[in-house]
Design a protein around this motif. Structure first.
Motif, PDB file in Angstrom:
ATOM      1  N   ASP A 205      -2.264 104.237  39.609  1.00 30.22           N
ATOM      2  CA  ASP A 205      -2.940 103.226  40.412  1.00 30.22           C
ATOM      3  C   ASP A 205      -3.052 103.749  41.842  1.00 30.22           C
ATOM      4  O   ASP A 205      -2.644 104.871  42.117  1.00 30.22           O
ATOM      5  CB  ASP A 205      -2.231 101.870  40.346  1.00 30.22           C
ATOM      6  CG  ASP A 205      -0.769 101.918  40.800  1.00 30.22           C
ATOM      7  OD1 ASP A 205      -0.439 102.685  41.739  1.00 30.22           O
ATOM      8  OD2 ASP A 205       0.046 101.170  40.242  1.00 30.22           O
TER       9      ASP A 205
ATOM     10  N   ARG B 124      -5.709  97.736  41.150  1.00 28.26           N
ATOM     11  CA  ARG B 124      -6.338  98.166  39.893  1.00 28.26           C
ATOM     12  C   ARG B 124      -5.415  99.130  39.166  1.00 28.26           C
ATOM     13  O   ARG B 124      -4.890 100.074  39.747  1.00 28.26           O
ATOM     14  CB  ARG B 124      -7.674  98.853  40.156  1.00 28.26           C
ATOM     15  CG  ARG B 124      -8.408  99.204  38.872  1.00 28.26           C
ATOM     16  CD  ARG B 124      -9.797  99.773  39.162  1.00 28.26           C
ATOM     17  NE  ARG B 124     -10.606  99.832  37.979  1.00 28.26           N
ATOM     18  CZ  ARG B 124     -10.456 100.728  36.991  1.00 28.26           C
ATOM     19  NH1 ARG B 124      -9.495 101.625  37.064  1.00 28.26           N
ATOM     20  NH2 ARG B 124     -11.259 100.732  35.954  1.00 28.26           N
ATOM     21  N   ARG B 125      -5.236  98.901  37.884  1.00 26.18           N
ATOM     22  CA  ARG B 125      -4.383  99.724  37.033  1.00 26.18           C
ATOM     23  C   ARG B 125      -5.246 100.842  36.429  1.00 26.18           C
ATOM     24  O   ARG B 125      -5.694 100.748  35.295  1.00 26.18           O
ATOM     25  CB  ARG B 125      -3.749  98.852  35.955  1.00 26.18           C
ATOM     26  CG  ARG B 125      -2.847  97.771  36.513  1.00 26.18           C
ATOM     27  CD  ARG B 125      -2.511  96.711  35.494  1.00 26.18           C
ATOM     28  NE  ARG B 125      -1.678  97.227  34.409  1.00 26.18           N
ATOM     29  CZ  ARG B 125      -1.328  96.495  33.349  1.00 26.18           C
ATOM     30  NH1 ARG B 125      -1.731  95.239  33.233  1.00 26.18           N
ATOM     31  NH2 ARG B 125      -0.582  97.033  32.411  1.00 26.18           N
ATOM     32  N   ASP B 126      -5.455 101.918  37.169  1.00 31.60           N
ATOM     33  CA  ASP B 126      -6.400 102.967  36.772  1.00 31.60           C
ATOM     34  C   ASP B 126      -6.090 103.551  35.397  1.00 31.60           C
ATOM     35  O   ASP B 126      -6.986 103.639  34.542  1.00 31.60           O
ATOM     36  CB  ASP B 126      -6.418 104.086  37.810  1.00 31.60           C
ATOM     37  CG  ASP B 126      -6.958 103.666  39.161  1.00 31.60           C
ATOM     38  OD1 ASP B 126      -6.748 102.500  39.565  1.00 31.60           O
ATOM     39  OD2 ASP B 126      -7.574 104.494  39.831  1.00 31.60           O
TER      40      ASP B 126
ATOM     41  N   ASP C  57       2.885  99.719  31.984  1.00 28.96           N
ATOM     42  CA  ASP C  57       1.614 100.158  31.405  1.00 28.96           C
ATOM     43  C   ASP C  57       1.813 100.817  30.046  1.00 28.96           C
ATOM     44  O   ASP C  57       1.010 100.609  29.124  1.00 28.96           O
ATOM     45  CB  ASP C  57       0.878 101.083  32.365  1.00 28.96           C
ATOM     46  CG  ASP C  57       0.294 100.335  33.567  1.00 28.96           C
ATOM     47  OD1 ASP C  57       0.400  99.081  33.614  1.00 28.96           O
ATOM     48  OD2 ASP C  57      -0.256 101.004  34.457  1.00 28.96           O
TER      49      ASP C  57
ATOM     50  N   GLU D  20      -6.527 100.832  32.575  1.00 29.25           N
ATOM     51  CA  GLU D  20      -7.935 100.496  32.325  1.00 29.25           C
ATOM     52  C   GLU D  20      -8.683 101.666  31.672  1.00 29.25           C
ATOM     53  O   GLU D  20      -9.499 101.465  30.773  1.00 29.25           O
ATOM     54  CB  GLU D  20      -8.629 100.068  33.620  1.00 29.25           C
ATOM     55  CG  GLU D  20      -8.103  98.758  34.188  1.00 29.25           C
ATOM     56  CD  GLU D  20      -8.311  97.568  33.264  1.00 29.25           C
ATOM     57  OE1 GLU D  20      -9.277  97.556  32.477  1.00 29.25           O
ATOM     58  OE2 GLU D  20      -7.490  96.627  33.340  1.00 29.25           O
TER      59      GLU D  20
ATOM     60  N   GLY E 134      -3.286  92.475  43.012  1.00 26.31           N
ATOM     61  CA  GLY E 134      -4.648  92.823  42.635  1.00 26.31           C
ATOM     62  C   GLY E 134      -4.923  94.307  42.528  1.00 26.31           C
ATOM     63  O   GLY E 134      -6.079  94.715  42.387  1.00 26.31           O
TER      64      GLY E 134
END
Length: 185
Positions: free
Chosen positions: A139, A151-153, A60, A156, A149
């Protein structure tokens, strides 16, 4: 013992500090901001929560560069009580995990205290004005392996910060090992 940081204090201004890096020179934390912001991550070498997410954190951090977001990681743990978190072990941890961002040593723990860091990992997402817009998890995996799947908190949220200057209103706090403070019982 697991700890959970407080919710995001939107608009809190980042504090400048200079800390030694595992790459040799000292670094000004805020000088690593990209044109759209900066993530300051409090981590350590031994925490199982950090170990579980470290490869995704590095991914990330690399992906956020394209969004104009810089990244630094800081270890503030008491290495006297937790030798795995020593400066030499920080060098090894950064090398082993392919860090492409500064890994800084907060030996006096002043930066962690100034930021109000609580656990490892504890993420502070700042906008281009270096005000806090995200204080949440990487995440949903916590200490589990990544699932498809997921979610890459952090990613994002920081993409939103890069586009708008504002973080999402709904944020889920990180969880991790408590910071190992000097003199703590």
């Amino acid at each position: 013992m697991a700890a959970i940081p407080p919710v995001c204090d939107f608009g809190w201004r980042a504090i400048a500090a200079v800390l030694p890096g595992v790459d040799g020179p000292s670094h000004s934390i805020l000088s690593h901001a990209g044109p759209n912001g900066l993530v300051v991550a409090f981590i350590c070498n031994h925490c199982p929560y950090v170990k579980a997410v470290i490869s995704r954190m590095v991914r990330d951090a690399n992906d956020l560069k394209a969004e104009g977001i810089g990244f630094v990681a800081i270890n503030s743990n008491d290495a006297g009580a937790y030798p795995d978190d020593s400066f030499d072990n920080m060098k090894l941890f950064a090398s082993t995990n392919g860090f492409t961002f500064p890994y800084l040593h907060d030996e006096r723990q002043t930066v962690a205290r100034a930021y109000g860091a609580v656990c490892t990992p504890d993420f502070f997402g700042l906008n281009s004005e270096l005000t806090l817009q995200y204080r949440g998890r990487l995440d949903a995996s916590r200490r589990d392996a990544e699932s498809p799947g997921l979610r890459r908190d952090l990613f994002e949220a920081m993409k939103q910060v890069a586009r708008t200057g504002d973080g999402p209103l709904d944020q889920i706090a990180s969880i991790g090992c408590s910071i190992k403070w000097k003199g703590a019982a």
